[in-house]
Design a protein around this motif. Structure first.
Motif, short mmCIF file in Angstrom:
data_model
loop_
_atom_site.label_atom_id
_atom_site.label_comp_id
_atom_site.label_asym_id
_atom_site.label_seq_id
_atom_site.Cartn_x
_atom_site.Cartn_y
_atom_site.Cartn_z
N GLY A 136 56.05 41.26 41.61
CA GLY A 136 55.54 40.69 42.85
C GLY A 136 54.39 41.48 43.42
N ILE A 137 54.66 42.72 43.89
CA ILE A 137 53.64 43.60 44.45
C ILE A 137 53.66 44.88 43.63
N ASP A 138 52.49 45.34 43.17
CA ASP A 138 52.46 46.38 42.16
C ASP A 138 51.24 47.28 42.36
N THR A 139 51.41 48.55 42.00
CA THR A 139 50.26 49.40 41.76
C THR A 139 50.51 50.23 40.52
N HIS A 140 49.53 50.25 39.64
CA HIS A 140 49.51 51.17 38.51
C HIS A 140 48.53 52.29 38.86
N SER A 141 49.06 53.49 39.10
CA SER A 141 48.24 54.69 39.32
C SER A 141 47.52 54.70 40.65
N GLY A 142 47.87 53.79 41.58
CA GLY A 142 47.19 53.76 42.87
C GLY A 142 47.48 54.99 43.71
N GLN A 143 46.53 55.35 44.54
CA GLN A 143 46.67 56.51 45.43
C GLN A 143 46.52 56.07 46.88
N ASN A 144 47.38 56.64 47.74
CA ASN A 144 47.36 56.31 49.16
C ASN A 144 47.54 54.80 49.36
N VAL A 145 48.68 54.33 48.89
CA VAL A 145 49.01 52.90 48.89
C VAL A 145 50.19 52.65 49.80
N SER A 146 50.12 51.61 50.62
CA SER A 146 51.27 51.24 51.45
C SER A 146 51.58 49.76 51.25
N PHE A 147 52.85 49.49 50.94
CA PHE A 147 53.40 48.14 50.85
C PHE A 147 54.38 48.00 52.00
N THR A 148 54.02 47.29 53.05
CA THR A 148 54.82 47.28 54.26
C THR A 148 55.06 45.86 54.77
#
Length: 583
Positions: free
Chosen positions: A325-337
């Motif tokens: 659904g919601i994803d990050t590969h290797s992301g930096q300073n990421v917020s899923f809220t």
């Protein structure tokens, strides 16, 4: 006679030959242009400067030329010094069908007409033409109040059977100056780096608001090498105005994207994705970077920076039955809220990149916040998320709730272990996770450092509420509510908190070294609420070097069903003997 026969054969051949293109493209519905539509040009003070009307029976080529000429004309208007805006191209009610993509210019907003709070302006491109509908190649651009219809194929071109297609380059909006015709390997020598020159080449300050994107076989919105993109809807309650649906691979995909905000957006019906091994991989919203195909090429991979400063807040992602659904590969300073994820196999996933067929992982994420999200919310007695967002609950099985992973290595030099440093998982609601393996559950962490898991509610899930896999350092767990953890069909021992891997301790390395327990080590507070979870805390057989603080309240000489005894001294100065079998 022979001449007649030859003529007949020629006619039949010609008919068949010219019918082939229509046969292969017939599954893609024709975009119909509305005649009499208007194109208006406004300057940055919203003063009407020019109006043009499309002639009856306008061709798709003439429509494209008319709209692109209007965009070019407005881009030459005087610029507002504070905002960089030059003006707006306003399209009237109706269908604007272009022979190929529309290209946006700096300082211009492309806007559709609204009636009763809904867009009544539709843009699409012909299926045989350039597959992107709108290309944004310059900074300071806006897209508002439009319907983009990709007219994706809905029938097999050979058999005529209903199906969906995946075509990466078929995109609603594409924001990048990176050449999309080149492969990743071919871009290594030319890709802009993260130095001052590279950042100057990023597309900046893009706003996409209240756009309906329907029926694209690749991406709804594709972002690459950008800085400062806002995607948002004005409907903050039902998320109807910024809506991306019926997409082949990803609703929103960001590659080396900086400072991106996605808010009040709904993404749904992602299918079929791209086949990788035995899986069909597709994404609601994902932020990553290009992955090189050359094995162990650390210098090449370093050319492609990770996405940085990503905010995904108050969105809805639904109906992705095969992947994330919601994803990050290797992301930096990421917020899923404060997002809602429904009918999705893997709702929230944070991890690195896999190489060499999954045998090596590298480039861990960093500084991640996952807070206030609701997964498979179906509360009884009040209107639930399915009703609010008009999503039909289907038979999709959610196999994991929130999954957070580091990597084997920080990069492909393979010199250092890739801990995901600093992650906060709090105030989330996770329900109905039906995993069939003992290492998954409502919330799982793996190869992390300084993770905080607090004030989450996990219920009606299989095997684990919260699960530790291996190598999690300095973890803090507080005030989680875990209830109704069930056994999967494989009859694993279920637990509110499952310790399913080794080396979950305060040691930075995985060298079997033990440290005295202090509050800087892994800490599971004795303030959780457990209801019908089987074991409140369960240590998996075979795990070792799990140095956990004594405040978890494990009684002296507690012996679990796997034959392990936790002796009284384990709560003060844990050593390997605390986890060795007495048998």
């Amino acid at each position: 006679m022979k001449v007649c026969r030859s003529i007949v054969i020629f006619i039949l051949f010609t008919a068949v030959f010219f019918s082939l293109p229509s046969m292969t493209s017939a599954a893609n519905p024709v975009c119909e242009t509305t005649t009499g539509t208007t194109i208006q040009q406004f300057d940055n003070n919203n003063t009407l400067m020019e109006t043009s009307t499309l002639a009856p029976n306008s061709t798709t080529s003439s429509v494209r030329v008319a709209v692109n000429n209007a965009i070019l004309s407005v881009s030459k208007f005087p610029k507002d010094g504070a905002t960089g805006k030059r003006g707006t191209v306003l399209l009237s009610k109706g269908h604007f069908t272009a022979s190929a993509f529309l290209v946006m210019r700096s300082g211009v907003t492309l806007e559709g007409t609204m009636e009763n709070g809904k867009s009544v302006t539709t843009i699409c491109t012909e299926s045989r033409s350039e597959p992107v509908t709108i290309k944004i190649l310059e900074s300071q651009v806006g897209i508002n109040n439009l319907i983009l219809d990709g007219k994706r194929k809905t029938e097999d071109t050979v058999t005529g059977e209903p199906r969906k297609y995946y075509v990466s380059q078929h995109r609603g909006i594409q924001v990048t100056s990176i050449d999309q015709t080149k492969s990743t390997d071919n871009l290594v020598s030319t890709y802009p780096t993260t130095d001052r020159d590279g950042d100057a080449k990023r597309i900046k300050n893009i706003i996409i608001e209240d756009v309906q994107i329907i029926g694209y076989e690749g991406y709804g919105i594709y972002l690459e090498h950008v800085d400062g993109v806002t995607i948002k809807g004005s409907d903050t309650v039902y998320k109807k105005n910024m809506n991306i649906t019926d997409i082949g691979y990803a609703g929103i995909g960001g590659v080396s994207a900086n400072n991106v905000t996605v808010k009040d957006t709904k993404v749904s019906d992602i299918w079929p994705g791209v086949k990788v091994g035995s899986s069909q991989q597709s994404y609601g919203m994902a932020f990553s970077h290009r992955k090189v195909n050359t094995k162990d090429d650390a210098n090449a991979q370093a050319k492609f920076p990770p996405s940085n400063n990503i905010v995904v807040d108050q969105n809805v992602v639904a109906n992705n039955p095969t992947w994330e659904g919601i994803d990050t590969h290797s992301g930096q300073n990421v917020s899923f809220t404060n997002n809602v994820i429904l009918n999705t196999r893997f709702p929230i996933v944070v991890g690195g990149m896999d190489y060499n067929g999954g045998k090596v992982s590298a480039y861990p994420p960093r500084n991640i916040t996952i807070s206030g999200n609701r997964i498979n919310s179906h509360r009884m007695g009040i209107q639930d998320d399915y009703d609010v967002y008009d999503i039909e609950k289907n038979d999709t099985i959610t196999e994991r709730g929130i999954t957070v992973n580091g990597t084997q290595f920080t990069d492909l030099t393979k010199m250092e272990m890739g801990f995901l440093d600093s992650v906060v998982i709090k105030d989330n609601y996770v329900s109905d996770v039906r995993t069939t393996v003992e290492t998954q559950g409502g919330i799982s962490i793996h190869v992390t450092k300084n993770a905080i898991i607090e004030d989450n509610t996990i219920e009606n899930s299989f095997n684990n509420g919260i699960v530790f896999l291996s190598s999690n350092k300095f973890t803090k767990l507080h005030r989680n509510k875990i209830q109704h953890v069930k056994k999967s069909e494989n009859n694993y021992i279920q637990a509110g908190i499952g310790i399913r891997g080794s080396h979950n301790n305060g040691n930075f390395n995985n060298d079997y070294t033990t440290l005295p327990l202090t509050l800087t080590n892994t800490l599971i507070e004795n303030d959780h609420i457990f209801t019908e979870v089987g074991r409140e805390i369960h240590f998996q057989v075979g795990s070792e070097s799990n140095l956990l603080n004594n405040r978890i309240g494990i009684p002296p000489d507690f012996k679990n069903q796997d034959g392990f005894t936790l002796k009284p001294e384990c709560g003060v100065d844990t050593t390997l003997k605390c986890h060795q079998s007495d048998n």
